[in-house]
Design a protein around this motif. Structure first.
Motif, PDB file in Angstrom:
ATOM      1  N   GLN A   1      -7.243   0.500   0.011  1.00 18.30           N
ATOM      2  CA  GLN A   1      -7.385  -0.747   0.770  1.00 18.30           C
ATOM      3  C   GLN A   1      -8.479  -0.600   1.822  1.00 18.30           C
ATOM      4  OE1 GLN A   1      -3.788  -2.140   2.637  1.00 18.30           O
ATOM      5  NE2 GLN A   1      -4.845  -3.817   3.661  1.00 18.30           N
TER       6      GLN A   1
ATOM      7  N   SER B   1       0.837  -1.212   0.000  1.00 17.49           N
ATOM      8  CA  SER B   1       0.000   0.000   0.000  1.00 17.49           C
ATOM      9  C   SER B   1       0.865   1.253   0.000  1.00 17.49           C
ATOM     10  CB  SER B   1      -0.921   0.021   1.222  1.00 17.49           C
ATOM     11  OG  SER B   1      -1.837  -1.040   1.139  1.00 17.49           O
TER      12      SER B   1
ATOM     13  N   ASP C   1      -6.050  -1.607  -4.774  1.00 16.98           N
ATOM     14  CA  ASP C   1      -5.455  -2.113  -3.532  1.00 16.98           C
ATOM     15  C   ASP C   1      -6.390  -3.127  -2.886  1.00 16.98           C
ATOM     16  OD1 ASP C   1      -3.871  -2.548  -1.368  1.00 16.98           O
ATOM     17  OD2 ASP C   1      -3.575  -0.423  -0.872  1.00 16.98           O
ATOM     18  N   GLU C   2      -6.066  -4.386  -3.060  1.00 18.16           N
ATOM     19  CA  GLU C   2      -6.857  -5.502  -2.525  1.00 18.16           C
ATOM     20  C   GLU C   2      -8.335  -5.433  -2.907  1.00 18.16           C
ATOM     21  OE1 GLU C   2      -5.969  -6.995   1.220  1.00 18.16           O
ATOM     22  OE2 GLU C   2      -3.944  -6.174   1.298  1.00 18.16           O
TER      23      GLU C   2
HETATM   24 MG    MG Z   1      -1.921  -2.773   2.227  1.00 22.11          MG
END
Ligand code: MG
Ligand code: ADP
Length: 604
Positions: free
Chosen positions: A432, A390, A521-522
C-alpha cells in the motif's frame, strides 16, 4: 556509446598511473602518497559496499586491516611463510572473525550497529597491543618484502604496481558484482527487510556476505601495508583509523567505486598537507588536523551529503549540458525466457483463509476472517480505512504472524513460513505504501522481483560469468514492464516516476516473481480515471492469462466491474461476501459504507 565515452577517462587514468613510477622525475614522495592512497582505497571500497550501498555503518574496518597485517607478519617472521600464502591465510582468519562479529553485530539496528562496530574495533586494537606473541605495542619488525617472480618488491615504486593492480581489480569486481542479481539484492538491503524479503532475498545472509567482503578487502590492504612498511604496530589499526576510513568513504561518495577512490585520495593528501601546514601556522605540533578534519566533515555533510563524486558528476553533466539519467542498457529480447510455474486449473481452490485473527495488544485488527480465492478469479477485499485489509495481506504473505487461524495456499499451510519462503511458492505482492528502490532504474526494480528465478552467486557475478542468465533475467523484467505499459520508463530512476506509475511498477515487479497468486494493496490509489481504466485492462489480461488476483481497493466502481467476488471487511470482521452485484445492494454493506467510508470515492 555512453559506455564507451564513460570508459575513456578510466583508460587515461590507468595509463597515466602506470607510467608515473616508470618516469624517474616523479618524486619519491608522490609514489609513497599514491601507495597509501591505494591501501586506503581498498578499505574504502569495502566500506562503499557496506555503508554506501547496503547502508551498514562500520567504524571498525581498521581492525580488519590489522588482522591481515598481523597474520602475515606473524607467519612470515615465525614460520618464514611466503606472503603469497599468508595473504590467503589472512583472508581465512579475517573471514572467520568477520563472520562471527557480523553474526552478532549485524542484528543490531539503528545506532546500535555503528556503536557495536566501535566496540569490537577497540577490542581488536587492544588485543593486538596486549599479545606477547604479537609484540605488544612495539609490534612486529623486520618483515620480508613480497617477491614477484623472483623480484623483491622493496622499493615503493615496485610495490606500487601490485597495490594499484589490486585496487583496480577490486573496483572492477565490485562494479560487476553490483550490476548483477546478487548486486541488486545487496542494493535492496537499503530498502529495508520488508521489501527484500518479500521477493525471496535472505537479508541476514546478504548482510553477512557484504560484511565479510568489506573485511576481506581491509585484510588485503593490511597484508600490503605490512610488506610495504616491513613493520607493524597496533596504532594504524585503532578506532581513529577506522573513523578516518569512514570519513574517506563519506567524503568521496559512499555509493560508487570512483567515489571510494576519490575519498581515499582526497583525505590522504589533505591529511598529509595539513600535517605539514598546520604546525607551521600554529607553531606547534598538536594534531590539529583532527580538528580541521572534524570541521571539514561537518561542512561536507551539509554541502554534499552524498559525497563529492556524485557532486562532481552532476557538475560535469551540467557542463556538458546533459540530463543526468539512468544508464540505458541493451536488452537482449531474444534471450531464452525464464521457466514459468505451472498455473493451477481455473476454479480450483487456491487460497483458503480460515478464522484468521491478528491482535495488536488490545486491538483486534483482523477478527476470525474466512474467505477463499479460486484459481483464475479476481477477488476484491474492500472496506473502510482501518478495516484490517492490509493486515490481512501481511498475514497471508508472512510479514506478520497470525494470532490464530490458518492460511492455506494450494493445499499448504503458510502460517509458519517466512515471507521469503512464501514468495517462493508463488505468492507475490505489492505494498500500500510503495516500496521501491528510488535510485535504481524501473527495470532493475522489476528485476529484483525475479530474484528467485535465477541462481547467480557473488563470485560468479563479480567475475562476470553471469551474463547469459542476467540477459534472460533482464529480458523477463522488460517483458513484465511491457505487460503493465511502463516499457518506455524502463531506464528512468524509479524515484522519478509519478506515484501512480510507481504502483504499477510494483505490479510489474510482483509479476517478475512468476506468481500464481498476486496480492495487490490498493493498486489504483493515486491513479487518474484513464489510468485506472488502463490498470483494469491490465488486470483483466492477467486473469485471462490464468493469474489469480486478490486486491484491496477503495474505489467501488473500479472493483464492481473488475472482480468476480468481493469480501467486505469492517473493524476486522467480515461483513459480507459475494458477487459484486449482490454486495452493491447489501444493506449491511451500505450501512458500513455510508456510515464510515472515507476519502476516495466510495459508493456515492
Ligand atoms: Mg491498508
Ligand atoms: P486497512 O488496510 O484496512 O486500512 P490496516 O490493516 O492497515 O487497515 O489496519 C487495521 C488496524 O490495525 C488499524 O486500526 C491499524 O491502526 C492497526 N494496525 C495495523 N498495523 C499495526 C501494527 N503493526 N501495530 C499496531 N496496530 C496496527
Amino acid at each position: 556509446m555512453r559506455r564507451l565515452s564513460g570508459l575513456y577517462p578510466v583508460v587515461v587514468l590507468v595509463v597515466l598511473m602506470a607510467l608515473l613510477p616508470l618516469v624517474s622525475v616523479t618524486p619519491e614522495f608522490w609514489i609513497t602518497l599514491l601507495n597509501y592512497i591505494g591501501l586506503s582505497s581498498l578499505v574504502v571500497l569495502g566500506l562503499m559496499l557496506l555503508t554506501g550501498i547496503a547502508g551498514l555503518t562500520s567504524f571498525g574496518q581498521a581492525a580488519f586491516v590489522g588482522v591481515g597485517a598481523y597474520v602475515t607478519g606473524y607467519l612470515c617472521l615465525n614460520y618464514a611463510a611466503s606472503p603469497w600464502l599468508t595473504v590467503f591465510i589472512g583472508f581465512a582468519v579475517t573471514g572467520v572473525i568477520a563472520f562471527c562479529l557480523g553474526a552478532i553485530t549485524l542484528r543490531l539496528s539503528g545506532h546500535y550497529l555503528p556503536l557495536g562496530t566501535i566496540a569490537w574495533g577497540i577490542s581488536l586494537f587492544y588485543l593486538f597491543g596486549n599479545m606477547d606473541w604479537l609484540g605488544r605495542y612495539d609490534g612486529l619488525n623486520g618483515l620480508p618484502p613480497i617477491h614477484f617472480f623472483g623480484v623483491a618488491l622493496e622499493a615503493g615504486r615496485q610495490i606500487y604496481f601490485l597495490i594499484w593492480t589490486l585496487v583496480f581489480l577490486s573496483m572492477l569486481a565490485l562494479n560487476q558484482l553490483l550490476d548483477s542479481r546478487p548486486g541488486r539484492a545487496i542494493r535492496a538491503l537499503r530498502g529495508g527487510p520488508l521489501l527484500a524479503e518479500s521477493f525471496g532475498i535472505n537479508t541476514a545472509r546478504y548482510k553477512i556476505i557484504v560484511f565479510v567482503i568489506a573485511a576481506l578487502l581491509a585484510s588485503l590492504s593490511g597484508w600490503l601495508y605490512a610488506h610495504l612498511q616491513r613493520s607493524i604496530n597496533p596504532t594504524p589499526f585503532g578506532i581513529n583509523a577506522g573513523i578516518e576510513y569512514l570519513f574517506m568513504a563519506v567524503a568521496g561518495g559512499a555509493a560508487s567505486v570512483w567515489g571510494a577512490l576519490l575519498g581515499a585520495a582526497l583525505v590522504t593528501v589533505a591529511k598529509d598537507q595539513l600535517q605539514d601546514i598546520l604546525p607551521r601556522l600554529l607553531g606547534s605540533n598538536g594534531n590539529f588536523e583532527v580538528i580541521v578534519f572534524g570541521i571539514l566533515f561537518v561542512l561536507l555533510l551539509q554541502r554534499a551529503p552524498e559525497g563529492l563524486f556524485p557532486y562532481l558528476q552532476r557538475a560535469a553533466a551540467l557542463l556538458r549540458n546533459e540530463k543526468t539519467r539512468g544508464r540505458t542498457i541493451a536488452i537482449d529480447e531474444k534471450a531464452a525466457p525464464l521457466s514459468n510455474r505451472a498455473l493451477p486449473s481455473p476454479g480450483t481452490l487456491l487460497l483458503d483463509v480460515k478464522k484468521l485473527t491478528k491482535r495488536f495488544g488490545g486491538l483486534v485488527a483482523v477478527n476470525a476472517i474466512d474467505f477463499s480465492v479460486r484459481a483464475g478469479e479476481i477477488v476484491g477485499l474492500i472496506g473502510p480505512n482501518g478495516a484490517g485489509k492490509s493486515t490481512t495481506f501481511n498475514l497471508i504473505t508472512g510479514v506478520l504472524k497470525a494470532t490464530s487461524g490458518d492460511v492455506i495456499f494450494a493445499g499448504q499451510a503458510l502460517n509458519a513460513l517466512r515471507s521469503r519462503d512464501i514468495v517462493r511458492l508463488g505468492v507475490a505482492r505489492t505494498f500500500q505504501h510503495v516500496k521501491l528502490l528510488p535510485q535504481m532504474s524501473a527495470l532493475e526494480n522489476v528485476a529484483l522481483g525475479a530474484h528467485l528465478r535465477v541462481d547467480v552467486g557473488i563470485l560468479r557475478a563479480a567475475l562476470r560469468l553471469d551474463r547469459a542468465l542476467e540477459a534472460r533475467l533482464l529480458a523477463e523484467a522488460m517483458q513484465q514492464l511491457r505487460r503493465v505499459g511502463l516499457e518506455h520508463l524502463a531506464f528512468e530512476e524509479a524515484g522519478n516516476l509519478a506515484l501512480g506509475q510507481q504502483r504499477i511498477l510494483e505490479i510489474a515487479r510482483a509479476l517478475a516473481a512468476d506468481p500464481v497468486l498476486l496480492l495487490l494493496d490498493e493498486p489504483a490509489a493515486g491513479l487518474r480515471y484513464k489510468e485506472k481504466q488502463a490498470l483494469a485492462q491490465v488486470l483483466r489480461a492477467l486473469r485471462a492469462a490464468g493469474m489469480t488476483i486478490l486486491l484491496v481497493e477503495h474505489d467501488m466502481d473500479f472493483v464492481m466491474d473488475l472482480t468476480d467476488n468481493l469480501v467486505v471487511m469492517d473493524f476486522g470482521v467480515k461483513l459480507a461476501e459475494g458477487v459484486p452485484a449482490k454486495i452493491r445492494d447489501d444493506p449491511v454493506v451500505l450501512e458500513a459504507y455510508l456510515g464510515g467510508f472515507d476519502d476516495e470515492g466510495g459508493l456515492t
